[in-house]
Motif scaffolding. Structure first.
Motif, short mmCIF file in Angstrom:
data_model
loop_
_atom_site.label_atom_id
_atom_site.label_comp_id
_atom_site.label_asym_id
_atom_site.label_seq_id
_atom_site.Cartn_x
_atom_site.Cartn_y
_atom_site.Cartn_z
N GLU A 135 0.86 4.17 -2.81
CA GLU A 135 0.72 5.60 -2.49
C GLU A 135 1.83 6.41 -3.15
OE1 GLU A 135 -1.59 7.31 -1.08
OE2 GLU A 135 -2.82 5.72 -0.22
N TYR A 136 3.05 5.89 -3.12
CA TYR A 136 4.18 6.56 -3.79
C TYR A 136 3.90 6.72 -5.28
CZ TYR A 136 8.76 7.19 -5.92
OH TYR A 136 9.81 7.66 -6.68
N ARG B 272 -6.99 7.66 -7.05
CA ARG B 272 -6.20 8.57 -6.21
C ARG B 272 -5.95 8.02 -4.81
NH1 ARG B 272 -4.62 10.00 -10.25
NH2 ARG B 272 -5.49 11.61 -11.56
N ASP B 273 -6.44 6.79 -4.54
CA ASP B 273 -6.32 6.21 -3.21
C ASP B 273 -5.85 4.76 -3.33
OD1 ASP B 273 -6.51 5.61 -0.54
OD2 ASP B 273 -8.68 5.71 -0.44
N ALA B 274 -4.89 4.37 -2.52
CA ALA B 274 -4.33 3.02 -2.57
C ALA B 274 -5.35 1.95 -2.17
CB ALA B 274 -3.11 2.92 -1.67
N LYS B 275 -6.39 2.33 -1.43
CA LYS B 275 -7.38 1.34 -1.00
C LYS B 275 -8.07 0.67 -2.18
CE LYS B 275 -8.26 3.59 3.38
NZ LYS B 275 -9.15 4.43 4.15
N ARG C 249 1.18 9.35 -5.85
CA ARG C 249 1.72 10.71 -5.66
C ARG C 249 2.47 11.19 -6.90
NH1 ARG C 249 3.08 8.87 -0.53
NH2 ARG C 249 5.27 8.64 -1.09
N SER D 39 0.83 -1.21 0.00
CA SER D 39 0.00 0.00 0.00
C SER D 39 0.87 1.26 0.00
CB SER D 39 -0.93 -0.01 1.21
OG SER D 39 -1.78 1.11 1.20
N ALA D 40 1.97 1.25 0.75
CA ALA D 40 2.88 2.41 0.78
C ALA D 40 3.51 2.62 -0.60
CB ALA D 40 3.96 2.20 1.84
#
Length: 129
Positions: free
Chosen positions: A24-25, A59-62, A28, A20-21
């Motif tokens: 997110e990278y 726009r969201d990792a979820k 971004r 997930s991190a």
């Protein structure tokens, strides 16, 4: 034998939090995420099956993690990887790719080397299950 392809291939498997991190990278940096799977992890097999379409507007990792969970459920005995696509130059370029799921049993790649004329060698890889 552990198949090593893509980023982080020599590290232990990433946890869902670490995946997930990384997503997110990628988000971004405005990279689209795609999920692919295969039963044939041969290094020359670049055409893995796509899980849905690449997520260009996400726009969201979820959202990626939900799709990844569904892919893992549908194909538990396959390799699954995430690809991050960058379109800033007007065409899609893979900026990051890494394996996020492995089957319980990984096949072995067996190297067959044949020495021929002089210093020439023919090398063949066979997938052994």
């Amino acid at each position: 034998m552990r198949i090593t392809q893509g980023c982080f291939s020599f590290l232990p498997d990433l946890s869902d939090e670490q995946i997930s991190a990384q997503v997110e990278y990628c988000l971004r940096n405005e990279w689209a995420i795609g999920i692919e799977f295969t039963q044939d992890p041969h290094p020359r097999n670049t055409y893995w099956e796509m899980w849905g379409n690449p997520m260009f507007d996400l726009r969201d990792a979820k959202g990626v993690m939900v799709e990844l969970a569904e892919c893992r459920t549908a194909y538990p005995e396959c390799y699954i990887r995430l690809n991050a696509f960058d379109s800033t130059r007007g065409f899609e370029t893979v900026r990051m790719s890494f394996i996020v799921h492995r089957p319980a049993f990984e096949p072995t790649l067996h190297v067959i080397r044949q020495d021929v004329r002089g210093r020439t060698a023919n090398v063949t890889l066979e997938l052994q299950r």
